[in-house]
Motif scaffolding. Structure first.
Motif, short mmCIF file in Angstrom:
data_model
loop_
_atom_site.label_atom_id
_atom_site.label_comp_id
_atom_site.label_asym_id
_atom_site.label_seq_id
_atom_site.Cartn_x
_atom_site.Cartn_y
_atom_site.Cartn_z
N TYR A 1 0.72 -1.38 -0.47
CA TYR A 1 0.00 0.01 0.11
C TYR A 1 0.86 1.04 0.21
CZ TYR A 1 -3.56 -2.96 1.81
OH TYR A 1 -4.67 -3.72 2.16
N GLN B 1 -0.15 5.05 1.60
CA GLN B 1 -0.55 5.89 2.96
C GLN B 1 0.10 7.79 1.86
OE1 GLN B 1 0.35 5.35 6.24
NE2 GLN B 1 -1.37 6.00 6.95
N GLY C 1 -4.96 12.41 3.64
CA GLY C 1 -6.01 13.12 3.44
C GLY C 1 -6.93 11.62 1.94
N LEU C 2 -6.44 10.57 2.02
CA LEU C 2 -6.19 9.60 1.33
C LEU C 2 -6.02 8.00 2.20
CD1 LEU C 2 -3.75 11.12 -2.06
CD2 LEU C 2 -6.63 11.06 -1.33
N GLY C 3 -5.92 8.01 2.71
CA GLY C 3 -5.85 6.36 3.43
C GLY C 3 -4.99 6.05 3.08
N LEU C 4 -5.16 4.98 3.17
CA LEU C 4 -4.38 3.87 2.49
C LEU C 4 -4.94 2.95 1.31
CD1 LEU C 4 -4.13 2.94 5.74
CD2 LEU C 4 -3.40 0.84 5.38
N GLY D 1 -3.46 -4.12 -8.02
CA GLY D 1 -4.31 -2.91 -6.89
C GLY D 1 -4.73 -2.00 -7.46
N LEU E 1 3.61 0.73 2.47
CA LEU E 1 3.61 0.01 3.88
C LEU E 1 3.36 -1.56 3.24
CD1 LEU E 1 0.38 1.74 6.00
CD2 LEU E 1 2.81 0.97 6.74
N GLN F 1 -4.77 -8.21 8.33
CA GLN F 1 -3.60 -7.60 7.80
C GLN F 1 -2.86 -7.27 8.53
OE1 GLN F 1 -4.67 -5.78 3.77
NE2 GLN F 1 -5.74 -7.28 2.84
N PHE G 1 1.01 -5.78 9.46
CA PHE G 1 1.40 -4.18 8.58
C PHE G 1 2.88 -4.47 8.85
CE2 PHE G 1 -1.32 -1.75 5.84
CZ PHE G 1 -2.36 -2.35 6.32
N PRO H 1 6.21 -2.13 9.91
CA PRO H 1 6.54 0.21 10.08
C PRO H 1 6.38 0.74 9.25
CG PRO H 1 8.38 -1.33 9.96
CD PRO H 1 7.67 -2.22 10.29
#
Lengths: 114, 111
Positions: free
Chosen positions: A35, A37, A40-43, A58, A90, A103, A105, A107
Motif C-alpha cells: 500500500y 499512504q 487525506g487519502l488513507g491507504l 491493486g 506499507l 492484515q 502491517f 512499520p
C-alpha cells in the motif's frame, strides 16, 4: 506474534532511479500486500500476491511492479522513480482466504524522491 | 474504487473522555475492521467484525457492524494518552476481495 519487516524506514532517491522496497514476513502467510499512504487519502492498494510468483494489480499499480519469488518475501519496484511517488509505503501480510482481511502491517518505508 | 467516509477527520479530547468515530459506505460490506496507527509505525488491527449487528469489544474499545451493513462505529471509553494515533476503518464488499480503507481519524488526547 506475526512480524512483518521492511528493508528501510527512510529512503531518499533521485528522479529516474530504480527503487527496490523489500518486505519479509515470518508467519508463513500466503497473502502479501503493498500500500501507499498519503495524507487525506488513507491507504491505497498498489499490488497484492496470494501465492509465490502470483500477483494482482491493486487500485494504483501504474509506475510500480512487484516480485514474489519466495513465500516470505514481497518486493515493490519503482522502475523510474518520480516525485509524485514520494509517500509512505506499507507492506502487509495475511493468512489464507478465511483471514485474508486480517492484515498485519510492517512499520513502513518513508520514500522521498527528489 | 469504493470510497469509505470516515468521520470525524480529527478529534482533540481530554484524558478520561469517551470517543466515538464512524465509517459509512455507499454499498454493502461483509467485513469491517478497525486499525490503529501509532506515529511512525504501521497500522495494527484492533477489531474485526463479520456479521451485521455484531458488537465486539477489545478492552476499552468497542466496535459495531451496522445493521444496514453500510456502516461501522468505534467507541473508546475513558481515553488515556496512549490512545493517541490515527484510527482507520476498513471494509470488504460482498462482491470483491480487497480491503477499502477510510481516510483515518486523528485522535489527540490531552493529559
Amino acid at each position: 506474534d506475526v512480524k512483518v519487516t521492511q528493508s528501510s524506514r527512510y529512503l531518499v532517491k533521485r528522479t529516474g532511479e530504480k527503487v527496490f522496497l523489500e518486505c519479509v514476513q515470518d508467519m508463513d502467510h500466503e497473502n502479501m500486500f503493498w500500500y501507499r499512504q498519503d495524507p487525506g487519502l488513507g491507504l491505497r492498494l498498489i499490488y497484492f500476491s496470494y501465492d509465490v510468483k502470483m500477483k494482482e494489480k491493486g487500485d494504483i499499480p501504474e509506475g510500480y511492479s512487484v516480485s514474489r519469488e519466495k513465500k516470505e518475501r514481497f518486493s515493490l519496484i519503482l522502475e523510474s522513480a518520480s516525485t509524485n511517488q514520494t509517500s509512505m509505503y506499507l507492506c502487509a501480510s495475511s493468512f489464507g482466504s478465511r483471514f485474508y482481511n486480517e492484515q498485519f502491517f510492517g512499520p513502513g518505508t518513508r520514500l522521498t524522491v527528489l | 474504487g469504493q470510497q469509505l467516509n470516515q468521520s470525524p477527520q480529527s478529534m482533540f479530547i481530554q484524558e478520561g473522555e469517551d470517543v466515538s468515530m464512524n465509517c459509512t459506505s455507499s454499498s454493502i460490506f461483509n467485513t469491517w475492521l478497525w486499525y490503529k496507527q501509532d506515529p511512525g509505525e504501521g497500522p495494527v488491527l484492533l477489531i474485526a467484525l463479520y456479521k451485521a449487528g455484531e458488537l465486539t469489544s477489545n478492552g476499552r474499545l468497542t466496535a459495531q457492524f451496522g445493521i444496514t451493513r453500510k456502516d461501522s462505529f468505534l467507541n473508546i471509553s475513558a481515553s488515556i494518552p496512549s490512545d493517541v494515533g490515527i484510527y482507520f476503518c476498513a471494509g470488504q464488499e460482498t462482491s470483491g476481495s480487497r480491503l477499502t480503507f477510510g481516510e483515518g481519524t486523528q485522535l489527540t488526547v490531552n493529559p
